[in-house]
Write a protein that holds these residues in place. Structure first.
Motif, PDB file in Angstrom:
ATOM      1  N   LYS A  27      -1.385  45.141  40.469  1.00 56.76           N
ATOM      2  CA  LYS A  27      -0.031  45.655  41.242  1.00 56.76           C
ATOM      3  C   LYS A  27       1.187  45.319  40.653  1.00 56.76           C
ATOM      4  CE  LYS A  27      -2.128  46.966  45.414  1.00 56.76           C
ATOM      5  NZ  LYS A  27      -3.112  46.071  45.948  1.00 56.76           N
ATOM      6  N   LYS A  37      15.433  47.232  36.759  1.00 55.20           N
ATOM      7  CA  LYS A  37      14.703  47.359  38.137  1.00 55.20           C
ATOM      8  C   LYS A  37      14.538  45.948  38.636  1.00 55.20           C
ATOM      9  CE  LYS A  37      10.879  47.390  40.969  1.00 55.20           C
ATOM     10  NZ  LYS A  37       9.702  46.803  41.255  1.00 55.20           N
ATOM     11  N   GLY A  58       5.128  50.254  46.172  1.00 56.56           N
ATOM     12  CA  GLY A  58       5.401  49.686  44.928  1.00 56.56           C
ATOM     13  C   GLY A  58       6.323  50.938  43.879  1.00 56.56           C
ATOM     14  N   ASP A 108       9.192  50.952  40.869  1.00 54.92           N
ATOM     15  CA  ASP A 108       8.925  50.866  39.408  1.00 54.92           C
ATOM     16  C   ASP A 108       9.127  52.313  38.803  1.00 54.92           C
ATOM     17  OD1 ASP A 108       8.255  48.232  39.563  1.00 54.92           O
ATOM     18  OD2 ASP A 108       5.950  48.707  39.917  1.00 54.92           O
TER      19      ASP A 108
HETATM   20 MG    MG Z   1       6.079  45.921  42.589  1.00 52.09          MG
END
Ligand code: MG
Ligand code: ADP
Ligand code: ASP
Length: 422
Positions: free
Chosen positions: A213, A7, A155, A158
């Motif tokens: 984060k 990723k 986010g 992920d």
């Molecule tokens: Mg991130």
């Protein structure tokens, strides 16, 4: 030959030069004989830019109809990334094909802007891998039962990567980012922060849920549920470093309870600026009062985090709790219009400028005095603690937002996190 998921975050995909670099790295892994699935994020700043455009036109308030369109818009950032990366891979002489979430498909529920993954159909991806192609899948997005595009929350790439790794039973999921691993705290706040070679799954879950984060919390939950071998590492090392060295770099999320190599009592510090505090002053201190206050809040779909109720004086008490800052205005309106009058509160108060700072460590289970050391360090800096919440492996305090960085640095120092524990 292994099946590996990579990723790459927004900064790692931030320019065509960087995308070329990602392609060279992925090509190296493919040439080493691995089957490769790559999950990129949108180029850095792109999701914010897209949502900013939407905001310029959006009506006030929030609705499922609006959120549907936000997902339609935000998902395009990743669509561009997968196409660019597939082209860059082809330019490296590697066969590659890109897919959006709905093409895979990666099925989710319909909670737009924060959808949950329900299943992943991997036959198309498997066929491509079997044909020797690198498969590039857009992060952050999926599709619901009605063929609407959904996104997984900020986010969320992920989570896409880890969920794909789980569904496909990948040998490893490598999260490449702009730092070279998980640190004792955000190195942007504390330059002395130290990289952890391993962090236990439980600690990583707490760090993520308390605001760190570096990984979206749901990605850690997936990793835990399906035991996905997960590593966080840098995309900024030279792409041609030795693959075996690269495979061991960064931070491994470890599932081994007793294989805790770094025996610190506190492993890390997390902080969260996204909360706000509300208080009902002078409510009657009687059975059922907490339910009377929090019931309507929960019914309005507002998540509650830290709660504190004061001792009773003359049959009255003060009741405070924190909510996500995005829900602050809605919570205040609810308290002022209905909950406050219904509970006969003397006053409703709010403070959106608070933050939560937490220390995390599985060593806290077996050590006493950790919280008091935390409170001493904060008092030495003159920082007032407004709320406290604890669990087995963490202690959190709510403080004035303006002291956040000071608090994180003071705690990092007090627990000597810059030093390697022996
Ligand atoms: Mg991130
Ligand atoms: P990406 O775009 O690759 O997903 P993110 O910005 O989401 O990257 O996450 C990486 C950032 O997380 C780092 O740049 C760092 O500032 C921040 N961060 C917060 N807490 C930590 C921590 N404990 N260790 C490492 N980085 C952290
Ligand atoms: N592009 C999305 C975001 O900015 C998802 C991600 O980066 O993981 O939140």
């Amino acid at each position: 030959m292994a099946l590996i998921v990579h990723k790459y975050g927004g900064t790692s995909m931030g320019s065509t030069d960087r995308i070329r670099n990602v392609a060279k790295r992925v090509a190296k892994w493919a040439r080493a004989g691995h089957q490769m699935v790559v999950v990129p994020s949108a180029m850095s700043g792109e999701t914010n830019r897209l949502l900013g455009l939407a905001k310029e036109l959006a009506p006030a308030g929030s609705s499922p109809e609006l959120n549907r369109e936000l997902d339609m818009i935000a998902s395009t950032g990743e669509q561009v990334s997968v196409g660019l990366l597939a082209i860059a891979l082809q330019a490296e002489g590697v066969e590659a094909v890109s897919y959006t979430g709905w093409q895979v498909p990666l099925n989710t529920d319909s909670s737009y802007t924060k959808a949950r993954i329900e299943s992943i159909e991997d036959s198309r991806v498997r066929a491509d891998l079997a044909a020797g192609k690198v498969v590039v899948i857009a992060g952050f997005q999926g599709v619901d039962d009605e063929m609407n595009i959904t996104t997984l929350g900020r986010g969320g790439s992920d989570t896409s990567a880890v969920a794909i790794a789980a569904a496909m039973k990948a040998d490893e999921c490598l999260i490449y980012t702009d730092v070279d691993g998980v640190y004792t705290t955000d190195p942007r706040i504390v330059p002395e922060a130290r990289r952890l070679h391993t962090i236990s799954f439980e600690e990583m879950l707490e760090m993520a849920s308390l605001g760190s984060k570096i990984l979206q919390i749901r990605s850690v939950e997936f990793a835990g549920k399906y035991r996905v071998p997960l590593r966080v590492l840098s995309s900024f090392t030279p792409w041609d470093i030795d693959i075996n060295e690269e495979a061991k770099s960064g931070t491994l999320i470890s599932f081994e309870e007793d294989e805790k190599m770094e025996q610190a009592v506190v492993s890390g510090i997390a902080f969260n600026r996204d909360e706000a505090k509300v208080t009902l002053l002078g409510v009657p201190d009687k059975p059922g009062i907490a339910f009377q206050i929090l019931g309507p809040v929960a019914e309005a779909n507002i998540d509650i985090d830290v709660i504190i109720q004061n001792v009773s004086q003359d049959g009255k008490t003060d009741f405070s709790f924190t909510v996500h800052r995005n829900d602050y205005a809605r919570t205040m309106a609810l308290l002022e219009s209905t909950v406050g009058p219904a509970t006969q509160a003397a006053k409703v108060q709010g403070d959106p400028k608070i933050c939560k700072v937490s220390i995390v460590g599985i060593g806290m289970r077996s050590h006493v005095g950790v919280a008091s050391k935390m409170f001493r360090a904060l008092s030495e800096e003159g920082i007032n603690i407004q709320m406290i919440s604890t669990s087995e492996i963490k202690t959190s305090v709510v403080i004035d937002e303006k002291y956040m960085e000071l608090a994180v640095r003071a705690l990092h120092k007090a627990f000597e996190l810059e030093k390697n524990p022996e």
